[in-house]
Enzyme design. Structure first.
Site, PDB file in Angstrom:
ATOM      1  N   GLU A   1      13.675  16.099 -55.822  1.00  0.00           N
ATOM      2  CA  GLU A   1      14.973  15.424 -55.686  1.00  0.00           C
ATOM      3  C   GLU A   1      14.974  14.022 -56.297  1.00  0.00           C
ATOM      4  O   GLU A   1      16.002  13.537 -56.767  1.00  0.00           O
ATOM      5  CB  GLU A   1      15.377  15.333 -54.202  1.00  0.00           C
ATOM      6  CG  GLU A   1      15.781  16.666 -53.578  1.00  0.00           C
ATOM      7  CD  GLU A   1      14.635  17.457 -52.991  1.00  0.00           C
ATOM      8  OE1 GLU A   1      13.466  17.173 -53.317  1.00  0.00           O
ATOM      9  OE2 GLU A   1      14.913  18.382 -52.200  1.00  0.00           O
TER      10      GLU A   1
ATOM     11  N   ALA B   1      18.824  23.267 -53.617  1.00  0.00           N
ATOM     12  CA  ALA B   1      20.272  23.262 -53.407  1.00  0.00           C
ATOM     13  C   ALA B   1      20.945  23.353 -54.773  1.00  0.00           C
ATOM     14  O   ALA B   1      20.357  22.998 -55.799  1.00  0.00           O
ATOM     15  CB  ALA B   1      20.676  21.986 -52.675  1.00  0.00           C
TER      16      ALA B   1
ATOM     17  N   GLU C   1      12.138  23.374 -48.712  1.00  0.00           N
ATOM     18  CA  GLU C   1      12.555  23.043 -47.342  1.00  0.00           C
ATOM     19  C   GLU C   1      12.913  24.306 -46.556  1.00  0.00           C
ATOM     20  O   GLU C   1      12.599  24.418 -45.366  1.00  0.00           O
ATOM     21  CB  GLU C   1      13.739  22.071 -47.384  1.00  0.00           C
ATOM     22  CG  GLU C   1      13.326  20.713 -47.943  1.00  0.00           C
ATOM     23  CD  GLU C   1      14.518  19.826 -48.254  1.00  0.00           C
ATOM     24  OE1 GLU C   1      15.373  20.236 -49.071  1.00  0.00           O
ATOM     25  OE2 GLU C   1      14.594  18.727 -47.692  1.00  0.00           O
TER      26      GLU C   1
ATOM     27  N   GLY D   1      15.433  22.115 -51.848  1.00  0.00           N
ATOM     28  CA  GLY D   1      15.889  22.904 -50.700  1.00  0.00           C
ATOM     29  C   GLY D   1      15.155  24.228 -50.568  1.00  0.00           C
ATOM     30  O   GLY D   1      15.058  24.780 -49.466  1.00  0.00           O
TER      31      GLY D   1
HETATM   32  N1  CAA Z   1      20.935  24.387 -58.869  1.00  0.00           N
HETATM   33  C1  CAA Z   1      21.758  25.026 -59.726  1.00  0.00           C
HETATM   34  N2  CAA Z   1      21.334  25.734 -60.788  1.00  0.00           N
HETATM   35  C2  CAA Z   1      19.994  25.813 -60.981  1.00  0.00           C
HETATM   36  C3  CAA Z   1      19.068  25.175 -60.133  1.00  0.00           C
HETATM   37  C4  CAA Z   1      19.597  24.430 -59.028  1.00  0.00           C
HETATM   38  N3  CAA Z   1      18.797  23.825 -58.131  1.00  0.00           N
HETATM   39  N4  CAA Z   1      17.823  25.421 -60.603  1.00  0.00           N
HETATM   40  C5  CAA Z   1      17.967  26.195 -61.690  1.00  0.00           C
HETATM   41  N5  CAA Z   1      19.280  26.429 -61.933  1.00  0.00           N
HETATM   42  C6  CAA Z   1      19.858  27.218 -63.026  1.00  0.00           C
HETATM   43  C7  CAA Z   1      19.771  26.461 -64.350  1.00  0.00           C
HETATM   44  O1  CAA Z   1      20.830  25.560 -64.485  1.00  0.00           O
HETATM   45  C8  CAA Z   1      19.854  27.611 -65.338  1.00  0.00           C
HETATM   46  O2  CAA Z   1      21.204  28.011 -65.458  1.00  0.00           O
HETATM   47  P1  CAA Z   1      21.805  28.355 -66.946  1.00  0.00           P
HETATM   48  O3  CAA Z   1      21.006  29.553 -67.414  1.00  0.00           O
HETATM   49  O4  CAA Z   1      23.236  28.670 -66.660  1.00  0.00           O
HETATM   50  O5  CAA Z   1      21.578  27.151 -67.783  1.00  0.00           O
HETATM   51  C9  CAA Z   1      19.116  28.743 -64.620  1.00  0.00           C
HETATM   52  O6  CAA Z   1      19.102  28.387 -63.228  1.00  0.00           O
HETATM   53  C10 CAA Z   1      17.679  28.893 -65.091  1.00  0.00           C
HETATM   54  O7  CAA Z   1      17.053  27.624 -64.981  1.00  0.00           O
HETATM   55  P2  CAA Z   1      16.223  26.954 -66.196  1.00  0.00           P
HETATM   56  O8  CAA Z   1      16.788  27.359 -67.511  1.00  0.00           O
HETATM   57  O9  CAA Z   1      16.148  25.479 -65.913  1.00  0.00           O
HETATM   58  O10 CAA Z   1      14.807  27.669 -65.967  1.00  0.00           O
HETATM   59  P3  CAA Z   1      13.358  27.083 -66.309  1.00  0.00           P
HETATM   60  O11 CAA Z   1      12.415  28.219 -66.107  1.00  0.00           O
HETATM   61  O12 CAA Z   1      13.361  26.400 -67.645  1.00  0.00           O
HETATM   62  O13 CAA Z   1      13.073  25.951 -65.213  1.00  0.00           O
HETATM   63  C11 CAA Z   1      13.039  25.033 -62.975  1.00  0.00           C
HETATM   64  C12 CAA Z   1      12.969  26.299 -63.869  1.00  0.00           C
HETATM   65  C13 CAA Z   1      11.813  24.157 -63.218  1.00  0.00           C
HETATM   66  C14 CAA Z   1      13.056  25.514 -61.526  1.00  0.00           C
HETATM   67  C15 CAA Z   1      14.321  24.239 -63.321  1.00  0.00           C
HETATM   68  O14 CAA Z   1      15.446  25.132 -63.311  1.00  0.00           O
HETATM   69  C16 CAA Z   1      14.607  23.118 -62.371  1.00  0.00           C
HETATM   70  O15 CAA Z   1      13.999  22.076 -62.466  1.00  0.00           O
HETATM   71  N6  CAA Z   1      15.586  23.308 -61.430  1.00  0.00           N
HETATM   72  C17 CAA Z   1      16.033  22.298 -60.529  1.00  0.00           C
HETATM   73  C18 CAA Z   1      15.038  22.072 -59.397  1.00  0.00           C
HETATM   74  C19 CAA Z   1      15.519  20.962 -58.477  1.00  0.00           C
HETATM   75  O16 CAA Z   1      15.725  19.844 -58.897  1.00  0.00           O
HETATM   76  N7  CAA Z   1      15.699  21.274 -57.179  1.00  0.00           N
HETATM   77  C20 CAA Z   1      16.168  20.338 -56.203  1.00  0.00           C
HETATM   78  C21 CAA Z   1      17.649  20.449 -56.028  1.00  0.00           C
HETATM   79  S1  CAA Z   1      18.319  19.177 -54.949  1.00  0.00           S
HETATM   80  C22 CAA Z   1      18.012  19.731 -53.358  1.00  0.00           C
HETATM   81  O17 CAA Z   1      17.447  20.774 -53.156  1.00  0.00           O
HETATM   82  C23 CAA Z   1      18.518  18.823 -52.270  1.00  0.00           C
HETATM   83  C24 CAA Z   1      18.009  19.169 -50.892  1.00  0.00           C
HETATM   84  O18 CAA Z   1      16.985  18.701 -50.494  1.00  0.00           O
HETATM   85  C25 CAA Z   1      18.764  20.065 -50.034  1.00  0.00           C
END
Ligand code: CAA
Length: 259
Positions: free
Chosen positions: A133, A66, A113, A110
């Site tokens: 999460e 998400a 999921e 998400g």
């Molecule tokens: N939401 C919004 N933006 C996201 C995102 C997310 N879930 N995941 C990645 N992005 C964005 C980053 O902010 C970044 O944007 P900028 O270039 O503007 O800074 C861009 O995508 C590229 O990401 P990274 O620079 O972080 O790329 P990476 O290769 O270094 O890492 C990753 C990749 C490990 C996937 C890392 O981006 C990450 O950990 N993302 C978050 C994953 C996460 O926590 N997901 C759970 C979300 S909560 C949820 O999903 C609730 C639910 O159950 C419904």
């Protein structure tokens, strides 16, 4: 409907292909994207020509979860009153034709999921699954705590959800989360091959098989077996059952007319 955050096309006139398309955000799932996805799936589900759907992302990310930026400032009252973030995900559960998730790269939160809401997952060898999460001070909110243990068992679901670690494609296949793992450059061929095969079978029996397997997760064994038996017997009322069995007996290829 014109789509901005997904791409939609058909393959062979009978498979609907949906590609998540927010590459800069690693296909982070915001409300607008989920609304488009729900609409596209519904449209394919209603299209007589379509027998199966494939949902995919980019090579780097199926979906990284998400949209954290969009959620960051929400209060409990906001999300509770508006039923935010996962409200519009329910559309996917109502789709009656099969949906295959073709997962390359990250399928996190998400994203994992969403893949689990599909009927089965074909993974590229670079795929990474996880429910991170816990690192954000929340828990999975789109069915992860319910579908993950059903797919991989309690031990691995607890491990992944409590540590937030990622699981690679090989581990996901061993655990039963994904049905096949293929080299990343073969992912779409593999998923489309399966989808085209499914599209050629009787649509009635394909939909009945999906409905009956999903029932296994909602009912006890005796009720589930009875549900299956009713559908099994009902399929003897279709032309496709006559065609399929006649084709076998006469050593020819069946031509299902989906009725
Ligand atoms: N939401 C919004 N933006 C996201 C995102 C997310 N879930 N995941 C990645 N992005 C964005 C980053 O902010 C970044 O944007 P900028 O270039 O503007 O800074 C861009 O995508 C590229 O990401 P990274 O620079 O972080 O790329 P990476 O290769 O270094 O890492 C990753 C990749 C490990 C996937 C890392 O981006 C990450 O950990 N993302 C978050 C994953 C996460 O926590 N997901 C759970 C979300 S909560 C949820 O999903 C609730 C639910 O159950 C419904």
């Amino acid at each position: 409907m014109a789509y901005e955050l997904i791409e939609v096309r058909t393959e062979g006139g009978k498979v609907g292909v949906i590609t998540l398309n927010r590459p800069k955000q690693l296909n982070a799932l915001n409300d607008a994207l989920m609304d488009e996805l729900g609409a596209a799936l519904k449209a394919f589900d209603a299209d007589e020509a379509i027998g199966c759907m494939v949902l995919t992302g980019s090579e780097k990310a199926f979906a990284a979860g998400a949209d954290i930026g969009a959620m960051a400032s929400y209060s409990f009252a906001d999300v509770y009153k508006g039923d935010y973030i996962t409200r519009n995900w329910e559309a996917i559960r109502a789709i009656r034709k099969p949906v295959i998730a073709a997962v390359s790269g990250f399928a996190l939160g998400g994203g994992c999921e969403l893949a689990m809401m599909c009927d089965f997952i074909i993974a590229a060898d670079n795929a990474k699954f996880g429910q991170p999460e816990i690192k954000l001070g929340i828990i999975p909110g789109a069915g992860g705590t319910q579908r993950l243990p059903r797919a991989v068992g309690k031990a691995k679901a607890m491990d992944l959800t409590l540590t937030g670690r990622m699981m690679d494609a090989a581990e996901a296949e061993r655990a039963g989360l994904v049905s096949r793992v293929v080299p990343v450059d073969k992912l779409m061929d593999e998923a489309l091959g399966a989808a085209l095969m499914i599209s050629d079978y009787s649509r009635v029996s394909v939909m009945a098989a999906k409905e009956s397997i999903n029932r296994a997760f909602e009912s006890g064994l005796a009720d589930g077996v009875m549900f299956e038996r009713r559908l099994f017997h009902a399929l003897f009322a279709t032309e496709d059952q006559k065609e399929g069995m006649d084709a076998f007996v006469n050593k020819r290829k069946a031509r299902f007319r989906h009725q």
